[in-house]
Design a protein around this motif. Structure first.
Motif, PDB file in Angstrom:
ATOM      1  N   GLY A 176       0.821  -1.209   0.000  1.00 31.74           N
ATOM      2  CA  GLY A 176       0.000   0.000   0.000  1.00 31.74           C
ATOM      3  C   GLY A 176       0.856   1.261   0.000  1.00 31.74           C
ATOM      4  N   TYR A 177       2.150   1.089   0.147  1.00 33.65           N
ATOM      5  CA  TYR A 177       3.070   2.221   0.002  1.00 33.65           C
ATOM      6  C   TYR A 177       4.374   1.677  -0.542  1.00 33.65           C
ATOM      7  CZ  TYR A 177       5.888   0.901   4.115  1.00 33.65           C
ATOM      8  OH  TYR A 177       6.710   0.255   4.977  1.00 33.65           O
ATOM      9  N   ASN A 178       5.320   2.547  -0.855  1.00 35.90           N
ATOM     10  CA  ASN A 178       6.559   2.089  -1.463  1.00 35.90           C
ATOM     11  C   ASN A 178       7.713   2.201  -0.460  1.00 35.90           C
ATOM     12  OD1 ASN A 178       8.764   1.547  -2.982  1.00 35.90           O
ATOM     13  ND2 ASN A 178       8.615   3.372  -4.292  1.00 35.90           N
ATOM     14  N   PRO A 179       8.167   1.065   0.094  1.00 37.21           N
ATOM     15  CA  PRO A 179       9.210   1.144   1.124  1.00 37.21           C
ATOM     16  C   PRO A 179      10.614   1.352   0.547  1.00 37.21           C
ATOM     17  CG  PRO A 179       8.598  -1.138   0.779  1.00 37.21           C
ATOM     18  CD  PRO A 179       7.731  -0.322  -0.151  1.00 37.21           C
ATOM     19  N   ASN A 180      10.756   1.247  -0.772  1.00 35.52           N
ATOM     20  CA  ASN A 180      12.094   1.384  -1.349  1.00 35.52           C
ATOM     21  C   ASN A 180      12.515   2.853  -1.387  1.00 35.52           C
ATOM     22  OD1 ASN A 180      12.070  -1.385  -1.853  1.00 35.52           O
ATOM     23  ND2 ASN A 180      10.984  -1.046  -3.785  1.00 35.52           N
ATOM     24  N   ASP A 181      13.786   3.093  -1.120  1.00 36.39           N
ATOM     25  CA  ASP A 181      14.342   4.451  -1.144  1.00 36.39           C
ATOM     26  C   ASP A 181      13.583   5.408  -0.224  1.00 36.39           C
ATOM     27  OD1 ASP A 181      16.272   3.674  -2.873  1.00 36.39           O
ATOM     28  OD2 ASP A 181      15.173   4.287  -4.680  1.00 36.39           O
ATOM     29  N   PHE A 234       2.201  13.216   3.482  1.00 35.33           N
ATOM     30  CA  PHE A 234       2.414  11.836   3.916  1.00 35.33           C
ATOM     31  C   PHE A 234       2.264  10.864   2.739  1.00 35.33           C
ATOM     32  CE2 PHE A 234       0.711   7.733   5.265  1.00 35.33           C
ATOM     33  CZ  PHE A 234       1.733   7.303   6.099  1.00 35.33           C
ATOM     34  N   ALA A 235       1.152  10.999   2.021  1.00 36.36           N
ATOM     35  CA  ALA A 235       0.903  10.068   0.911  1.00 36.36           C
ATOM     36  C   ALA A 235       1.943  10.265  -0.179  1.00 36.36           C
ATOM     37  CB  ALA A 235      -0.506  10.284   0.361  1.00 36.36           C
ATOM     38  N   LYS A 236       2.300  11.505  -0.418  1.00 34.61           N
ATOM     39  CA  LYS A 236       3.283  11.792  -1.472  1.00 34.61           C
ATOM     40  C   LYS A 236       4.632  11.147  -1.123  1.00 34.61           C
ATOM     41  CE  LYS A 236       5.539  15.555  -3.929  1.00 34.61           C
ATOM     42  NZ  LYS A 236       5.985  16.932  -3.809  1.00 34.61           N
ATOM     43  N   THR A 237       5.024  11.295   0.139  1.00 31.21           N
ATOM     44  CA  THR A 237       6.343  10.793   0.540  1.00 31.21           C
ATOM     45  C   THR A 237       6.381   9.273   0.584  1.00 31.21           C
ATOM     46  OG1 THR A 237       6.529  12.758   1.930  1.00 31.21           O
ATOM     47  CG2 THR A 237       8.171  11.027   2.268  1.00 31.21           C
ATOM     48  N   THR A 238       5.363   8.683   1.180  1.00 32.32           N
ATOM     49  CA  THR A 238       5.427   7.236   1.359  1.00 32.32           C
ATOM     50  C   THR A 238       4.949   6.479   0.124  1.00 32.32           C
ATOM     51  OG1 THR A 238       3.203   7.215   2.272  1.00 32.32           O
ATOM     52  CG2 THR A 238       5.010   7.421   3.839  1.00 32.32           C
ATOM     53  N   ARG A 269      -8.033  13.930   0.259  1.00 32.91           N
ATOM     54  CA  ARG A 269      -6.663  14.402   0.010  1.00 32.91           C
ATOM     55  C   ARG A 269      -5.747  14.100   1.186  1.00 32.91           C
ATOM     56  NH1 ARG A 269      -5.766  18.729   3.190  1.00 32.91           N
ATOM     57  NH2 ARG A 269      -7.602  19.843   3.985  1.00 32.91           N
ATOM     58  N   ASP A 270      -4.464  14.318   0.928  1.00 33.33           N
ATOM     59  CA  ASP A 270      -3.379  14.193   1.881  1.00 33.33           C
ATOM     60  C   ASP A 270      -3.415  15.407   2.826  1.00 33.33           C
ATOM     61  OD1 ASP A 270      -1.040  13.149   2.848  1.00 33.33           O
ATOM     62  OD2 ASP A 270       0.109  13.409   0.996  1.00 33.33           O
ATOM     63  N   PHE A 271      -2.690  15.357   3.944  1.00 34.84           N
ATOM     64  CA  PHE A 271      -2.531  16.566   4.764  1.00 34.84           C
ATOM     65  C   PHE A 271      -1.678  17.581   4.007  1.00 34.84           C
ATOM     66  CE2 PHE A 271      -3.385  13.535   8.258  1.00 34.84           C
ATOM     67  CZ  PHE A 271      -4.460  14.194   8.828  1.00 34.84           C
ATOM     68  N   GLY A 311      -9.761  12.621   4.093  1.00 38.91           N
ATOM     69  CA  GLY A 311      -9.322  11.658   3.072  1.00 38.91           C
ATOM     70  C   GLY A 311      -9.525  10.216   3.492  1.00 38.91           C
ATOM     71  N   VAL A 312      -9.561   9.327   2.498  1.00 36.97           N
ATOM     72  CA  VAL A 312      -9.556   7.878   2.746  1.00 36.97           C
ATOM     73  C   VAL A 312      -8.370   7.314   1.974  1.00 36.97           C
ATOM     74  CG1 VAL A 312     -10.799   5.709   2.487  1.00 36.97           C
ATOM     75  CG2 VAL A 312     -12.057   7.811   2.999  1.00 36.97           C
ATOM     76  N   MET A 313      -7.565   6.572   2.689  1.00 39.77           N
ATOM     77  CA  MET A 313      -6.334   6.057   2.107  1.00 39.77           C
ATOM     78  C   MET A 313      -6.449   4.551   1.938  1.00 39.77           C
ATOM     79  SD  MET A 313      -2.604   6.575   3.774  1.00 39.77           S
ATOM     80  CE  MET A 313      -2.569   8.322   3.569  1.00 39.77           C
ATOM     81  N   ASP A 314      -5.816   4.035   0.902  1.00 41.82           N
ATOM     82  CA  ASP A 314      -5.778   2.580   0.732  1.00 41.82           C
ATOM     83  C   ASP A 314      -5.015   1.973   1.922  1.00 41.82           C
ATOM     84  OD1 ASP A 314      -6.230   0.176  -0.387  1.00 41.82           O
ATOM     85  OD2 ASP A 314      -5.036   0.505  -2.213  1.00 41.82           O
ATOM     86  N   ASN A 315      -5.309   0.716   2.228  1.00 46.48           N
ATOM     87  CA  ASN A 315      -4.646   0.085   3.374  1.00 46.48           C
ATOM     88  C   ASN A 315      -3.139   0.049   3.184  1.00 46.48           C
ATOM     89  OD1 ASN A 315      -7.084  -0.434   4.560  1.00 46.48           O
ATOM     90  ND2 ASN A 315      -7.269  -2.489   3.635  1.00 46.48           N
ATOM     91  N   ILE A 316      -2.392   0.367   4.229  1.00 39.33           N
ATOM     92  CA  ILE A 316      -0.940   0.185   4.165  1.00 39.33           C
ATOM     93  C   ILE A 316      -0.521  -0.800   5.242  1.00 39.33           C
ATOM     94  CG2 ILE A 316      -0.371   2.377   3.071  1.00 39.33           C
ATOM     95  CD1 ILE A 316       0.270   3.559   5.702  1.00 39.33           C
ATOM     96  N   VAL A 317       0.387  -1.700   4.853  1.00 43.06           N
ATOM     97  CA  VAL A 317       0.824  -2.769   5.767  1.00 43.06           C
ATOM     98  C   VAL A 317       1.944  -2.223   6.636  1.00 43.06           C
ATOM     99  CG1 VAL A 317       1.766  -5.083   5.951  1.00 43.06           C
ATOM    100  CG2 VAL A 317       0.252  -4.498   4.050  1.00 43.06           C
ATOM    101  N   MET A 318       1.665  -2.001   7.904  1.00 37.51           N
ATOM    102  CA  MET A 318       2.691  -1.496   8.814  1.00 37.51           C
ATOM    103  C   MET A 318       3.064  -2.544   9.853  1.00 37.51           C
ATOM    104  SD  MET A 318       1.283   2.363   9.374  1.00 37.51           S
ATOM    105  CE  MET A 318       2.672   2.901  10.353  1.00 37.51           C
TER     106      MET A 318
END
Lengths: 225, 788
Positions: free
Chosen positions: B453-458, B527-531, B539-541, B583-590
């Motif tokens: 649900g997010y990009n952990p690379n870099d 937050f969404a843009k970065t992760t 929308r994002d904060f 906003g509503v965000m897609d699930n992210i695996v934390m």
């Protein structure tokens, strides 16, 4: 010494029943030298195995030194065997992994002799058999005659009352064969009872008495002495 | 007599080199595996035993019920242990500590980041860590004291005496070193570099000392010998109820003895359901299986040799040996072989121990001085010798002297059946292990390649600090100006962990029975843009948007539970405050990559609690080029702290540590088991060919081709392996399905895996038979017939 009456032994497989010994009777006196002859399959070896307590009869009586032993248990037979009987085989049956000395020593270990006693007895018998110089050799380093001499040495080291020899010269040339027969004769003269199975009329002549077998029975006796 | 047996055993060993080599090789490897596993298990069982009062220490566990789900953990309210110590006389000491956290310790210019706890005054009375300097009884009684481990003291003070020196914590408060303890052994459940006592301002203390609701401490007690633990648990629960009568979490306390801390850490529905102990059991079984496989080789090869040994048995019997002494003799041979194998196994273990330690992340040493180890070693030798040796001994000694010496002896075919059964058992066990390895691997890959649900690379994660938080806008701007950074945000917990749970905010129209727990995190703008998280709606904060301080973002899992149509702009109530859904965000695996994503809310980051700065590198930027630039900015804005960073993907990968370890270990043990099976099979095949040499020659004279002969011999063995596979498939399926069911997010077992392993196993069998049979099949039959 040996008294066998109506002894029977039958081998069974799924389909065939082979009567190896058919109500056989046999007497061997102490100090006798008896040769057993007969064609292949007549029951000689079965008889020898029963005499040597390696096998048990199906029925009949077997008295050894006055004791009925036909239905002795395995452990009773082991006890009796190791104290009274020595074996000499056609194919020597020495243990390849043991030296001449160790092969001859083996029966003494089983009868519980002390190490010092064993050393004395083995040396004595090896000297008598002119094998001292070979004592550290392994069986496969010896000639057939020498191997059979080792086997005889092993058979007598415990000073058994009875020696059972199953074609002792069968794998030997005539010179070595004669030497072994000479050895057995000497042992007999010193008081050991000998029962020998042989195909050789020549060897049989060393004995006192020849018993001829056919189809699991004795058919004839020739008394030579 | 024994000397005679040993002599024969040795000579046999030397004479039959191939046989001895095969047997000893298999046994050594089997024993080495078993030794490794025993050492690993001993280490697992050694946890915390160095504490003097090991038998009377308990940790306090708490079960709370939310949404009909029972959760058990160690978090207790601060006043609990004091109350226990005061009110319950059977309790000798009751202490607590915070959860471990990282802090910067400084002495002059020397700054290091270390992990530590705050603890109660009696901490070192209960936990008898040996003091190298200072006094355990008084070391943490003064709120401004700190106790260091030897390594921490060495890092801060070098060879100077640390006692009485002042250490600055997080660039704020100073603490006087009152004690140095020996470094914490690796087999301690508690791991820390320093401890400081709890210290509160008078008004904070007033609050904390009476707060029975919020739980953020770990509690431990030491009881008087002979204390009834069940009764004590009841007393503690009563004590809690008296102080928090309006508890809505149906809190229930239980005590876990120190002996269970390491191995029984998992709870389900308020009950202990094991933990590491499951792996201890698993590997104990694997050790026994591998040892059995090696023993089976030994049995099969020894009994296959029967004809060679038969004459000796016959001769010994005619010379007066009874059955018992023959059994003993053959047993001595096995024993000798096992002893030699054990020495080789010890050597293997000695050589491979460093790699093993690296793999299992332990510091196990060969415990030569440990009597218990030698006891296990002797047991292992005796067990192996008995299992491997008794059957051949009984079988070999059973030969009838008369038939053997007549020269008509042929090893009975009766024996083929047990030997076949043993081979089937061996291969079935190997099949289970191999398929299990593959499924464990598939499961890890499945979870690892899951859409997070997010990009952990870099994505770089840096700890924040109060200073940095105050200068956050400057930091963000400077980072973006480096040209290597694409976006920056901040979070109260790292992207790979969830630190906060709470009841879900109340929304208009919520059905009475719709209560659920959400994980919560405060995040900065972008937050969404970065992760790389995906916004499903809204929308994002946004930076500088004052309205966002009352904004709230839900994840998809939360929305699914709420069933709220058109959520954007709706207002919800959370701890008395009103928030607007932006906003509503897609699930992210934390949290666990094996579990479904929990409902989650995100609030806008306030500056009250320093958390983490998350930095997204620009596409194509090499991290090694970016890190120095980021570090330089960090150091100017946050000089009191050492620059430490982590990559989100590395942190995520750490979640697989246990499964990866299990995967690696089963992989190794599976390879070893199949290897031992193969050498055993090779031995059996070569015996079978020796026996059939004449038959093979006659068949060749009659026109059989080399391939037909290989086929002839292979058929027997292929049949056995095929039967083994058929037996192993349902067993494997049952075992692995059970294992996979531990994970909500798991692979399904594919029949293809079974098919592939089966094909490979049959191929290996065919190759082994082929290599052995080639020689027999290509020998000139005339020479064979002549020598017969």
């Amino acid at each position: 010494m040996i008294q066998i009456k109506q002894l029977k032994k039958v081998y069974r497989t799924d389909e065939v029943e082979t009567v190896a010994l058919n109500a056989i009777n046999l007497m061997v006196e102490k100090g006798e030298f008896v040769a057993i002859m007969g064609p292949s399959g007549c029951g000689k070896t079965t008889l020898m195995n029963i005499l040597g307590l390696l096998d048990e009869p199906d029925s009949g009586s077997f008295i050894f030194n006055g004791i009925e032993i036909a239905h002795f248990s395995e452990s009773q037979r082991v006890q009796l065997r190791k104290q009274n009987i020595g074996f000499v085989f056609q194919n020597f049956n020495l243990i390849d992994e043991l030296t001449v000395y160790e092969n001859v020593e083996l029966p003494l270990i089983y009868t519980g002799h002390k190490s010092s006693e064993r050393k004395k007895m083995v040396t004595e018998v090896l000297e008598r058999m002119q094998l001292m110089h070979r004592r550290s050799h392994y069986p496969q380093q010896l000639s057939g005659g020498q191997q059979q001499r080792v086997a005889v040495a092993r058979a007598v080291v415990n000073k058994p009352a009875l020696i059972l020899a199953d074609e002792p010269t069968g794998n030997l040339d005539s010179k070595n064969g004669n030497e072994v027969m000479q050895l057995l004769t000497e042992l007999n003269e010193q008081g050991t009872t000998i029962v020998m199975v042989t195909h050789s009329e020549h060897d049989a002549k060393y004995s006192h008495r020849i018993i001829r077998m056919l189809d699991g029975q004795t058919i004839m006796e020739n008394i030579l002495v | 007599m024994i000397i005679n047996y040993l002599k024969i055993a040795f000579r046999n060993l030397l004479r039959q080199k191939a046989f001895s080599f095969t047997n000893i090789l298999g046994l050594s490897i089997g024993l080495a595996c078993a030794l490794f596993i025993v050492m690993w298990i001993l280490d697992e069982f050694s946890y915390d035993r160095f504490f003097k009062n090991y038998d009377t220490i308990y940790s306090i566990k708490v079960t709370r019920t939310f949404d009909n789900t029972k959760n058990t953990d160690g978090a207790v309210a601060y006043p609990l242990t004091n109350a226990i110590a005061e009110k319950i006389p059977q309790v000798k000491y009751a202490v607590e500590s915070t959860y471990p956290s990282s802090h910067v310790l400084a002495f002059n210019e020397n700054k290091i980041k270390k992990t530590g706890y705050q603890v109660s005054a009696n901490f070192f009375k209960l936990f008898t860590f040996p003091f190298l300097q200072g006094n355990a009884a008084t070391a943490v009684t003064d709120p401004n004291s700190v106790v260091l481990t030897a390594a921490t003291a060495q890092a801060l003070f070098g060879n100077h005496s640390p006692l009485g020196k002042l250490v600055t914590l997080d660039n704020q408060q100073t603490y006087k070193v009152t004690g140095v303890i020996a470094d914490i052994p690796h087999n301690s459940t508690l791991q820390f570099d320093f401890v400081i006592p709890y210290s509160f301002s008078p008004e904070d203390y007033q609050h904390v000392a009476n707060d029975w609701v919020n739980a953020f401490n770990l509690g431990y007690i030491e009881v008087l010998p002979g204390t009834n633990i069940a009764a004590l648990e009841k007393q503690i629960n009563q004590l809690y109820k008296q102080n928090n009568p309006n508890d809505d979490a149906k809190t229930s306390y239980l005590l876990q003895p120190m002996s269970e801390w390491r191995l029984y850490s998992d709870f389900k529905d308020g009950k202990n359901v094991g933990g590491m102990i499951d792996y201890v059991h698993l590997f104990s079984i694997i050790a026994v299986v591998i040892l059995l496989i090696a023993c089976i080789n030994f049995m099969n090869l020894s009994t296959a040799q029967a004809e060679k040994r038969a004459k000796e048995v016959g001769v010994r019997k005619t010379l007066g040996s009874d059955r018992a002494s023959l059994v003993f003799q053959f047993f001595m041979e096995s024993f000798l072989m096992v002893c030699i194998a054990f020495v080789i196994a010890l050597l293997l273990v000695y050589l491979l121990l460093p790699s093993f330690n690296l793999m299992v992340d332990k510091q196990i040493k060969l415990p030569f001085a440990n009597a218990k180890f030698w006891l296990y070693a002797v047991l292992m030798i005796v067990f192996t010798a008995i299992v491997a040796g008794i059957y051949p001994a009984v079988y070999l000694s059973s030969f009838n002297a008369a038939t053997v010496l007549k020269g008509t002896f042929k090893a009975s075919n009766k024996l083929l059946a047990p030997r076949k059964l043993l081979v089937i058992g061996q291969f079935a066990a190997s099949f289970v292990l191999i398929v299990a390895t593959i499924i464990v691997y598939q499961q890890i890959q499945h979870a690892r390649h899951r859409d997070l649900g997010y990009n952990p690379n870099d994505l770089i994660i840096v700890s924040s600090s109060p200073e940095l938080d105050n200068n956050y806008e400057v930091l963000k701007q400077q980072l973006l100006n480096t040209g290597v950074v694409d976006a920056v945000t901040r979070t109260t917990s790292p992207m790979t962990e969830i630190w906060n749970y709470s009841p879900a905010p109340d929304w208009p129209g919520r059905p009475q029975n719709n209560n659920f727990i959400v994980s919560a995190m405060a995040v900065g703008s972008d937050f969404a843009k970065t992760t790389g998280a995906r916004m499903i709606a809204g929308r994002d904060f946004k930076e500088g948007s004052i309205a966002d301080s009352t904004g709230i973002i839900y994840n998809k899992a939360a929305m699914d539970k709420m069933n709220l149509p058109d959520p954007i702009g709706k207002q919800v109530k959370f701890f008395g405050k009103t928030f607007t859904i932006i906003g509503v965000m897609d699930n992210i695996v934390m949290a666990s990559p094996y579990k479904q994503v929990d409902p989650m809310i995100m609030l806008f980051y306030d500056n009250k609690r320093p958390g983490f700065v998350d930095i997204r590198l620009k596409n194509g930027v090499q991290p090694q080029n970016a890190i120095p630039k980021i570090a330089a900015i960090y150091k100017t804005l946050n000089p009191a702290y050492p620059f430490e960073y982590k990559f989100a993907d590395d942190e995520f990968n750490k979640k697989f540590a246990t499964e990866e370890l299990i995967g690696k270990l089963t992989n190794i043990f599976a390879s070893i088991s199949i290897f031992i099976c193969c050498i055993g099979l090779a031995g059996l095949v070569s015996f079978s060919i020796q026996k059939r040499f004449k038959e093979i020659a006659i068949r060749k004279i009659l026109g059989a081709s080399v391939w037909q002969i290989i086929e002839l011999i292979a058929a027997d063995f292929l049949k056995l392996v095929a039967i083994a596979i058929v037996i192993a498939i349902p067993i494997t399926w049952w075992l692995m399905n059970g294992w996979l069911n531990n994970y909500t997010y798991h692979v399904t077992i594919q029949p293809m895996v079974f098919a592939l392993v089966a094909i490979v196993m049959l191929l290996i069998t065919l190759i082994i038979v082929g290599l052995n049979a080639r020689n027999a099949a290509t020998t000139n039959p005339a020479t064979v017939i002549k020598s017969e």
